[in-house]
Structure formats: structure tokens, C-alpha cells
Design a protein around this motif. Structure first.
Motif, short mmCIF file in Angstrom:
data_model
loop_
_atom_site.label_atom_id
_atom_site.label_comp_id
_atom_site.label_asym_id
_atom_site.label_seq_id
_atom_site.Cartn_x
_atom_site.Cartn_y
_atom_site.Cartn_z
N TYR A 39 0.87 -1.04 -0.12
CA TYR A 39 -0.11 0.16 0.12
C TYR A 39 0.82 1.25 -0.04
N ILE A 40 2.00 1.13 0.72
CA ILE A 40 2.92 2.36 0.78
C ILE A 40 3.29 2.68 -0.82
N GLU A 41 3.50 1.77 -1.29
CA GLU A 41 4.23 1.60 -2.97
C GLU A 41 3.16 2.39 -3.64
N LEU A 42 2.01 1.83 -3.62
CA LEU A 42 0.70 2.32 -4.26
C LEU A 42 0.62 3.81 -4.02
N TYR A 43 0.66 4.11 -2.61
CA TYR A 43 0.44 5.50 -2.40
C TYR A 43 1.60 6.43 -3.08
N TYR A 123 -1.45 -2.46 -13.06
CA TYR A 123 -0.69 -3.13 -11.91
C TYR A 123 -0.92 -4.53 -11.78
N PRO A 124 -2.00 -5.35 -12.08
CA PRO A 124 -2.03 -6.89 -11.89
C PRO A 124 -1.26 -7.33 -13.02
N LEU A 125 -1.36 -6.74 -14.13
CA LEU A 125 -0.47 -7.56 -15.17
C LEU A 125 0.94 -7.34 -15.09
N GLN A 126 1.47 -6.19 -14.36
CA GLN A 126 2.75 -6.31 -14.05
C GLN A 126 3.36 -6.86 -13.04
N PHE A 148 0.18 -6.34 -23.09
CA PHE A 148 -0.90 -6.84 -22.60
C PHE A 148 -1.80 -6.04 -21.97
N THR A 149 -1.39 -4.93 -21.42
CA THR A 149 -2.13 -3.90 -20.73
C THR A 149 -3.11 -3.21 -21.74
#
Length: 190
Positions: A39-43, A123-126, A148-149
Motif C-alpha cells: 500500500y505504501i508503494e501504491l500511495y 498493476y495486476p499485469l505487472q 498486454f495492458t
């Protein structure tokens, strides 16, 4: 606690609040934690995007800066600093691409609006790429996941988003038509 800080600082999109929140989240990022690191990464990425948007009228978008930043990323691609540079420099390059590379309208009409799909599936594909290619650094992960994205975003636009928007437009038009009909049928008293 972090969501409360987030909501406190983001209120009103004040640029200084966003900057302070970005600095706080980046400081938290460097402390070892047993939970919440994703979550920190996403923030961090979300906040850099918000900062660039909030300061978009102040940030100079220049070809030479983009070229310099691409060279910097290339030079540090094998370094431990790459990841941190990619957060800042990569965000600038996204801003550069958005404001300097204007797609022809016909291309956008043919391809559709892929922005939400890219946000949704990127993000899910990464993560899938990271699972199958754990040695790939961030830039290669991005390059591998991009086709793919784009494909998933295009399929999402064609099969889900555009039909949903068209359905909503038809529904709103029908509702507005029914409302106008009811207003015209109301008996008037004189």
C-alpha cells in the motif's frame, strides 16, 4: 493511520499538503515494516501523479528534459537507485507524453479511451510479469506488461466500458424524456 493522513492532506488538493504527504509516505517507505508495504508503494505512485497534476501549470514540459531523464534512467538501469529515480523521472515522462504527444483524433476514435483500462489492468499485469520474470527490473517489467495492458484495456473499452456508457446515455435520455412528458401532462389550474 495512513488512510486518515491521506484524507486529511488530500482535502482540497492543496499543493503543499500533497507535497508534505508525499514526503511523509516516502519516509515511511524507507522504514522496515512487516505489513502495508504494498500500500505504501501504491500511495507513492498515486501521490506523485497527484502532485504532478496539481503542479502541472508550474512544471516545464521540455523535450530536452525528457531526453535527459531517459538518459538518467538508462544510466541507472542496473543500479539500486533506479527504482527511486523511476518514481520521479518516470512520472515526469508520463506527463511529458501526455502533453507533448498529441494523438490524432481519428486514432483516439478508432482505438477508444484506454486510460481507465490501463489504470485498471496495468498493476495486476505487472504483477504477473514479476511472477514469471522475477529478475526483470522495473523498466523491463513495464515494457513486458505494456502490450498486454493495452490489449486488456482495449478489450475492456470495446466490450464493457463503451457499451455501458452507451446504455447509460440511452437510459438518461429515456428518463429525461419521461420527466419532460410528465411535466407537460400536469394539469394546470387557472
Amino acid at each position: 493511520m495512513l488512510p486518515y493522513l491521506f484524507y486529511f492532506f488530500v482535502g482540497g488538493l492543496k499543493r503543499t499538503r500533497l507535497l508534505v504527504l508525499f514526503l511523509i509516505v516516502n519516509l515511511i517507505h524507507f522504514f522496515p515494516m512487516s505489513f502495508g508495504t504494498t500500500y505504501i508503494e501504491l500511495y507513492r505512485y498515486f501521490l506523485i501523479g497527484m502532485l504532478l497534476y496539481a503542479w502541472r501549470h508550474v512544471i516545464p514540459i521540455r523535450h530536452r528534459y525528457a531526453l535527459i531523464f531517459i538518459v538518467i534512467l538508462w544510466v541507472f538501469k542496473e543500479s539500486a537507485m533506479f527504482y527511486h529515480l523511476f518514481l520521479l523521472v518516470g512520472a515526469y515522462l508520463v506527463l511529458y507524453a501526455v502533453y507533448k504527444w498529441k494523438l490524432p483524433t481519428s486514432f483516439q476514435v478508432i482505438l477508444g479511451n484506454l486510460s481507465y483500462g490501463m489504470f485498471l489492468y496495468g498493476y495486476p499485469l505487472q504483477q504477473v510479469v514479476a511472477y514469471y520474470s522475477p529478475s526483470a527490473h522495473a523498466f523491463l517489467n513495464f515494457i513486458y506488461a505494456l502490450p498486454f495492458t493495452l490489449l486488456c484495456a482495449w478489450l475492456s473499452w470495446c466490450l464493457i466500458e463503451r457499451p455501458s456508457l452507451q446504455w447509460m446515455e440511452r437510459r438518461m435520455a429515456r428518463t429525461n424524456h419521461q420527466q419532460a412528458y410528465k411535466e407537460n401532462q400536469t394539469p394546470t389550474t387557472t
